[in-house]
Design a protein around this motif. Structure first.
Motif, PDB file in Angstrom:
ATOM      1  N   THR A 241      29.819 -72.976   2.538  1.00 59.10           N
ATOM      2  CA  THR A 241      28.702 -73.672   3.042  1.00 59.10           C
ATOM      3  C   THR A 241      29.455 -74.915   3.733  1.00 59.10           C
ATOM      4  O   THR A 241      30.778 -75.149   3.516  1.00 59.10           O
ATOM      5  N   THR A 260      23.813 -83.686   2.184  1.00 57.56           N
ATOM      6  CA  THR A 260      23.977 -82.108   1.652  1.00 57.56           C
ATOM      7  C   THR A 260      25.160 -81.264   1.512  1.00 57.56           C
ATOM      8  O   THR A 260      26.118 -81.944   2.069  1.00 57.56           O
ATOM      9  N   THR A 262      24.869 -78.272   1.704  1.00 58.86           N
ATOM     10  CA  THR A 262      24.344 -76.830   2.441  1.00 58.86           C
ATOM     11  C   THR A 262      23.882 -77.049   3.808  1.00 58.86           C
ATOM     12  O   THR A 262      22.678 -77.006   4.227  1.00 58.86           O
ATOM     13  N   GLY A 265      21.616 -74.983   6.300  1.00 64.30           N
ATOM     14  CA  GLY A 265      21.320 -73.668   5.303  1.00 64.30           C
ATOM     15  C   GLY A 265      22.384 -72.643   5.972  1.00 64.30           C
ATOM     16  O   GLY A 265      22.313 -71.712   5.405  1.00 64.30           O
ATOM     17  N   ASP A 267      25.847 -70.748   5.400  1.00 63.24           N
ATOM     18  CA  ASP A 267      26.779 -70.029   4.283  1.00 63.24           C
ATOM     19  C   ASP A 267      27.379 -68.903   5.102  1.00 63.24           C
ATOM     20  O   ASP A 267      26.782 -67.879   5.205  1.00 63.24           O
TER      21      ASP A 267
END
Length: 703
Positions: A241, A260, A262, A265, A267
């Motif tokens: 990530t 964050t 991540t 989002g 990955d």
């Protein structure tokens, strides 16, 4: 794709003792299209990637972004953008950019471009796993760069675990500061430039910038993603990530706030390596993310691309592809072929280090192949370490499937699975008939191959086995409709396989009997790849005579390659056999047979092959056994040892003077704690004055 350098051509002239016959092959990287989820990779037959670290810059000042790939066996791959700023078209130009010699760099090299001396052109920097930063000054122009080596210790920086580097004028004082990610601990070092835009002077500020830890393989990347005039920070790491820290300060006084871990989002699986670039020339930043391959299972992807469909101040990421450059299914591509839909062309199937079977349909024809990825879970077939091979074993005009397997620990031996085709030639429907078709003293893994070597109308069975290197022969004493395999020998015709190597029978010399090819290991400093045995007997009485251990010349291909798949077929309908080779890196290579085609014989394009000691290991994670394979180009002292995360040596696997050639060691981690370890190869240079040569691979022990 464009036409300039559309096909990267390596003319491979391979002399063989075949009544003065000479075979010629051309390695091609982009002439056969492959489509994956609506995307056509730029260089589909590149062979996959174990690691990828992208770096984009307009190196030739033509208004578009060129692409450099680091962490490829100590060399830098260069893909020139021959398209436009709005429509990129990357063409593989070199496996060793600008002829730069990287032999002294230990571990994988990560490139970064920066005009550090303020003369208006890009200079080149390479970080390595040992802890050094190597510097080449650009003595050319912005249109025609020419790099001259300056030093391998930029400003005396020597910190074990140095990984990816990033230059950024974080204090808006007109010069570039330096940020260095750690490959081991995941920290980021910050060096302030206390010099001038023309003469840098780096001073270490902290070894843990903002207290950030990415686990390992920290990759810092700065980008003004919200167009507020200051640089925001993004950090890739082992988790796959991306951490995001928004700069809420000013251009001259940064103030980072954690947002964050991540980001978007995103990955990519492991060892994410973010790189921002406006690749669509629409005024906002798009995002490339490099990665490392998965240790097991299907984990497709070499380089991820995310398009920014938002705007300059508010990014909105749309996933485009995980295979930007090439076909790559993850770890190992145990490829084979079969006309599974009876449309008169060969489709491709790939088994990997997990248990699944990938299917690529040939949507072209018998003279013009074109492959479309269909699935990574073909008909739900599941075999651990699957090694597929198709043939019509019951003469019902459809293809049946044999699958070798992996079993660790071994004994008990691995099994041979047989799936019968209950469908039709056009619509296959496989059902498991046996999960242990034949018995044998196999070790760890087996790879099947079938061929009618005695011309009696039925297929005989051959199995190459694990580290023992035996080549088992089971004669089919049944009929074309009803097979009956009887064990004959574990060393057919005195032939020894090379560690569960794929084998394939094909009449390469058009004398009406089957010749034999066995895959091995290849790369810089390794002079064998595919063993060729010519059948000097008859169709009914084979007599295999060894001809060469480097049937395909990989001299200009820069990487150490474990050949995990091998298939031969006439893909262009010109009457001779072309080769598809599956690699340990999860991709495939294509070699077109140009024997007798005088129009195809062109001057050989040298890609400046990178030479040196290479080594690899697997399986990884170790549970608890892993094998270490390495080669030595000449007699030299070498030590292979295991280190823990504290840098303590916990095991020595080999030490002392060793003879040249391919070596294999086993590390049994049964008595070691679960966690991360590093296996290091240290070998003496070619002379007493030459520096030692290093290689480091990370292994995870799981119990």
């Amino acid at each position: 794709m464009g036409t300039t350098m559309k096909t990267l051509i390596l003319m491979l002239l391979i002399p063989l003792i075949l009544n003065a016959q000479e075979f010629t092959f051309r390695q091609e990287f982009d002439t056969i299209p492959v489509e994956i989820d609506g995307w056509q990779p730029h260089v589909p037959w590149l062979g996959g990637m174990a690691y990828s670290q992208p770096e984009l810059c307009d190196i030739d000042a033509d208004g578009d972004q060129d692409l450099f790939i680091g962490k490829q066996a100590r060399s830098i791959w260069f893909l020139e953008n021959i398209g436009t700023p709005q429509f990129s078209d990357f063409d593989l130009t070199s496996f060793e950019y600008s002829g730069i010699q990287l032999d002294s760099i230990y571990g994988f090299a990560a490139p970064a471009f920066c005009d550090l001396d303020g003369d208006g052109d890009y200079d080149l920097f390479l970080s390595d796993a040992v802890g050094l930063i190597h510097y080449w000054r650009n003595e050319g122009t912005i249109y025609a760069p020419y790099f001259e080596f300056v030093t391998d210790t930029l400003d005396g920086i020597d910190y074990p675990g140095t990984g990816d580097i990033s230059f950024c004028d974080i204090e808006d004082d007109g010069d570039f500061d330096l940020f260095v990610g750690s490959t081991v601990y995941g920290f980021i070092q910050f060096y302030r430039n206390e010099g001038t835009p023309q003469q840098w002077n780096f001073s270490l500020v902290t070894t843990q910038f903002l207290g950030i830890s990415a686990g390992s393989n920290a990759k810092p990347e700065f980008c003004d993603i919200d167009a507020d005039g200051d640089f925001d920070l993004f950090v890739g790491g082992e988790s796959g990530t991306i951490q995001y820290f928004r700069n809420e300060g000013t251009p001259s006084e940064y103030n980072f706030t954690y947002v964050t871990d991540t980001y978007g989002g995103i990955d990519v699986g492991s060892a994410s390596s973010p790189e921002f670039s406006d690749i669509y020339a629409d005024g906002d930043f798009d995002l490339f993310v490099g990665r490392t391959e998965s240790n097991s299972g299907v984990s497709p992807g070499d380089l991820y691309l995310y398009k920014n469909i938002g705007n300059q101040t508010q990014a909105d990421w749309q996933f485009i592809t995980s295979n930007f450059l090439c076909l790559d299914i993850g770890r190992t591509a145990r490829c084979t072929i079969s006309d599974i839909d009876a449309d008169q062309d060969q489709d491709i199937f790939i088994g990997n280090s997990g248990n699944q079977l990938s299917y690529y349909e040939n949507t072209g024809d018998s003279t013009d192949a074109n492959f479309l990825e269909i699935t990574h879970q073909y008909q739900g077939i599941s075999v651990n370490g699957i090694e597929p091979f198709f043939c019509d074993i019951d003469a019902d005009q459809d293809q049946d499937l044999f699958c070798g397997s992996v079993r660790i620990p071994s004994p008990p031996p691995p099994d041979l699975y047989f799936y019968g085709n209950r469908g039709t030639p056009q619509n296959a429907d496989f059902g498991l008939v046996s999960s242990s078709l034949v018995q044998g003293n196999f070790f760890v893994s087996i790879a099947p191959s079938l061929a009618d070597v005695d011309a009696d109308g039925d297929y005989d069975l051959f199995l190459s086995d694990g580290l023992d290197g035996e080549y088992f022969f089971y004669e089919n004493t049944g009929t074309p409709q009803s097979y009956n395999f009887e064990y004959q020998t574990s060393s057919w015709q005195g032939i020894s396989s090379i560690n569960t190597s794929p084998s394939f029978f094909y009449d390469i010399d058009n004398d009406d009997d089957l010749d034999l090819f066995i895959g091995a290991t290849t790369g810089p400093g390794v002079d064998f790849n595919i063993y060729y045995y010519r059948n000097m007997g008859t169709p009914t009485m084979a007599n295999m005579v060894f001809q060469t251990y480097n049937f395909l010349n990989f001299e200009s291909y820069p990487r150490y390659i474990v050949i995990d798949g091998l298939a031969i077929s006439d893909f262009d309908g010109d009457g001779d056999g072309d080769f598809i080779v599956g690699t340990y890196y999860g991709g495939m290579l294509f070699f077109r047979n140009t024997t007798g085609d005088t129009a195809a014989v062109e001057p050989r394009l040298s890609l400046d092959p990178h030479h040196g000691i290479q080594f690899s290991l697997g399986p990884n994670p170790a549970n608890p056994i892993t094998w270490i394979s390495y080669n030595l180009p000449y007699p030299q002292k070498a030590e292979i040892a295991v280190y823990n995360l504290l840098g303590q040596k916990v095991a020595t696997l080999a030490s002392g003077l060793q003879m040249p050639g391919q070596k294999t060691l086993i590390w049994d981690a049964a008595n070691y704690a679960s966690g991360q370890y590093f296996i290091k190869l240290e070998a003496s240079g070619e002379s007493g004055e030459a520096p030692p040569i290093y290689g480091v691979e990370r292994v995870v022990v799981v119990k």
